[in-house]
Design an enzyme around this catalytic site. Sequence first.
Site, PDB file in Angstrom:
ATOM      1  N   SER A 135      56.640 -90.513 -16.658  1.00 62.38           N
ATOM      2  CA  SER A 135      56.754 -90.160 -15.191  1.00 62.38           C
ATOM      3  C   SER A 135      56.523 -91.417 -14.602  1.00 62.38           C
ATOM      4  CB  SER A 135      56.155 -89.044 -15.101  1.00 62.38           C
ATOM      5  OG  SER A 135      56.065 -88.845 -13.626  1.00 62.38           O
ATOM      6  N   LYS A 161      61.505 -90.683 -15.831  1.00 59.91           N
ATOM      7  CA  LYS A 161      61.769 -89.822 -14.565  1.00 59.91           C
ATOM      8  C   LYS A 161      60.887 -90.635 -13.585  1.00 59.91           C
ATOM      9  CE  LYS A 161      58.631 -86.198 -13.176  1.00 59.91           C
ATOM     10  NZ  LYS A 161      57.967 -84.733 -13.630  1.00 59.91           N
ATOM     11  N   LYS A 163      59.798 -90.617  -9.347  1.00 60.10           N
ATOM     12  CA  LYS A 163      59.392 -90.161  -8.158  1.00 60.10           C
ATOM     13  C   LYS A 163      60.206 -90.787  -7.255  1.00 60.10           C
ATOM     14  CE  LYS A 163      56.078 -87.522  -9.901  1.00 60.10           C
ATOM     15  NZ  LYS A 163      56.183 -86.006  -9.981  1.00 60.10           N
ATOM     16  N   ASP A 188      62.028 -86.751  -9.453  1.00 56.75           N
ATOM     17  CA  ASP A 188      61.147 -85.708  -9.109  1.00 56.75           C
ATOM     18  C   ASP A 188      60.632 -85.966  -7.689  1.00 56.75           C
ATOM     19  OD1 ASP A 188      59.295 -83.662  -8.849  1.00 56.75           O
ATOM     20  OD2 ASP A 188      58.083 -84.450 -10.473  1.00 56.75           O
ATOM     21  N   GLU A 213      64.455 -82.881 -10.028  1.00 55.75           N
ATOM     22  CA  GLU A 213      63.075 -82.065 -10.074  1.00 55.75           C
ATOM     23  C   GLU A 213      62.617 -81.446  -8.624  1.00 55.75           C
ATOM     24  OE1 GLU A 213      60.461 -83.260 -12.904  1.00 55.75           O
ATOM     25  OE2 GLU A 213      58.972 -81.840 -12.381  1.00 55.75           O
ATOM     26  N   ASP A 238      59.793 -76.972 -10.873  1.00 58.86           N
ATOM     27  CA  ASP A 238      58.148 -77.320 -11.290  1.00 58.86           C
ATOM     28  C   ASP A 238      57.450 -76.418 -10.433  1.00 58.86           C
ATOM     29  OD1 ASP A 238      55.844 -78.195 -11.722  1.00 58.86           O
ATOM     30  OD2 ASP A 238      56.444 -80.469 -11.551  1.00 58.86           O
ATOM     31  N   LYS A 262      54.604 -76.276 -17.406  1.00 60.17           N
ATOM     32  CA  LYS A 262      53.351 -76.670 -17.513  1.00 60.17           C
ATOM     33  C   LYS A 262      52.495 -75.266 -17.692  1.00 60.17           C
ATOM     34  CE  LYS A 262      54.081 -80.411 -14.123  1.00 60.17           C
ATOM     35  NZ  LYS A 262      53.930 -80.728 -12.841  1.00 60.17           N
ATOM     36  N   GLY A 290      53.708 -82.458 -17.305  1.00 62.59           N
ATOM     37  CA  GLY A 290      52.282 -83.144 -17.293  1.00 62.59           C
ATOM     38  C   GLY A 290      51.582 -83.249 -16.025  1.00 62.59           C
TER      39      GLY A 290
HETATM   40  O1  OSB Z   1      55.285 -83.127 -10.358  1.00 62.19           O
HETATM   41  O2  OSB Z   1      55.168 -83.358 -12.459  1.00 62.19           O
HETATM   42  C1  OSB Z   1      54.712 -83.346 -11.561  1.00 62.19           C
HETATM   43  C2  OSB Z   1      51.513 -85.582 -11.858  1.00 62.19           C
HETATM   44  C3  OSB Z   1      50.692 -84.740 -11.034  1.00 62.19           C
HETATM   45  C4  OSB Z   1      51.265 -83.597 -10.375  1.00 62.19           C
HETATM   46  C5  OSB Z   1      52.426 -83.422 -10.405  1.00 62.19           C
HETATM   47  C6  OSB Z   1      53.385 -84.220 -11.458  1.00 62.19           C
HETATM   48  C7  OSB Z   1      52.931 -85.223 -12.093  1.00 62.19           C
HETATM   49  C8  OSB Z   1      53.766 -86.025 -12.861  1.00 62.19           C
HETATM   50  C9  OSB Z   1      53.126 -86.920 -14.065  1.00 62.19           C
HETATM   51  O3  OSB Z   1      54.964 -86.219 -12.805  1.00 62.19           O
HETATM   52  C10 OSB Z   1      53.256 -86.304 -15.409  1.00 62.19           C
HETATM   53  C11 OSB Z   1      52.368 -87.103 -16.455  1.00 62.19           C
HETATM   54  O4  OSB Z   1      51.385 -86.468 -16.469  1.00 62.19           O
HETATM   55  O5  OSB Z   1      52.549 -88.111 -17.063  1.00 62.19           O
HETATM   56 MG    MG Z   2      57.192 -82.402 -10.918  1.00 58.91          MG
END
Ligand code: OSB
Ligand code: MG
Length: 370
Positions: A135, A161, A163, A188, A213, A238, A262, A290
């Site tokens: 991510s 992925k 953001k 995401d 996402e 999510d 999660k 994650g």
């Molecule tokens: O939306 O998946 C998410 C990290 C913190 C809070 C929300 C998200 C995330 C990530 C990181 O996308 C995923 C990772 O742990 O590598």
């Molecule tokens: Mg997410």
Amino acid sequence: MRIDRVEVRRVTLPLRFPFETSFGRATTKQFLLLSVSADGVTGHAECVADTDPFYLPETNATALHVLRDFLVPMAFALEIGHPCEVLPALSRVRGHEMAKAALEMAVWELWARREGIPLWRLLGGRGGEIEAGVSVGLQRDASALLEKIETEVLAGYRRVKIKIKPGRDVALVEAVRARFPRLPLMVDANSAYTLQDAEHLALLDRFSLMMVEQPLGWDDIVDHAALQKRLATPLCLDESIRSGDDARRALEIGACRVVNVKAGRVGGFAGALAVHEACRARGAPVWCGGMLESGIGRLANVHLQTLPGFTLPGDTAASGRYFEEDLVDPPVVVSAEGRVAVPEGPGIGHAIVWPRVERASDLSEAWRRP
Ligand code: OSB
Ligand code: MG
């Protein structure tokens, strides 16, 4: 089994680089580490709450309060025949899935340790390897993003992925696609858009993304269902999925075609198993998200995603991507082929380095069964 003792520590680890999403920018990772003991065996789990309520409503402070004043006393009163009984036994407490999950997952870990088996076996998964995705947070500009993705692809990750948020979306995806035409890619938005943006979000359909996402409200499924009708790209939820029932309802109304699981967001492993089952029954792929976990939570994610419904790579990067020094030994590593080995030892399967945990803890509290 009766729980004898519960200990919580508040741990802070510096992140190797700031992680930016549509809801904020993190430079450190702070979390509660739960340790649950029974009959001389102790299990551990990491709470996925953060210092702020910007991803979901819970924070480390609310989790500590709800654990101390409600969940831990309720857990002390239980006669546990199997870890899957814990989450339903906490149902009188509404919400607070992250606090529940930390306690529940520590019981599963304890149970696996006392049986001398890896967590995956207790969960009904398999050994071997899992496929790791990565991510990538919001970057300064498109060129910084491309450079970052290049690094991750060279490191072996099987899926990227990125953001996005309003103003930093379609053009960025276009740049990434131009540079990496065949990369399994997804975005995401962490709830940064509204249904008004449907037409704009539909521009993403040109880039063969695996999924989009959580574009809309953190607690919404109705608008997501309306948006999914206007998008060819599958939506993935999510934030909106906080139980197996949420997953069932979201799939039934067509709010998504994929689910990010999660365990820490759905009350623990029992919640994750319920989401997994709801998706399997409807043919929807699930993958493991994650929360920038330390190795303790990261390994829990590795075990979970050995279940058969996890058909897509998860957000399970190597320890070293986020932390100079992780709390587990060996750290979680990703192979050049983008895979993580599933541990075979009892519980999470890697040793916790307690001197590091103690050094990183600024608060601890312990309770005994009355
Ligand atoms: O939306 O998946 C998410 C990290 C913190 C809070 C929300 C998200 C995330 C990530 C990181 O996308 C995923 C990772 O742990 O590598
Ligand atoms: Mg997410």
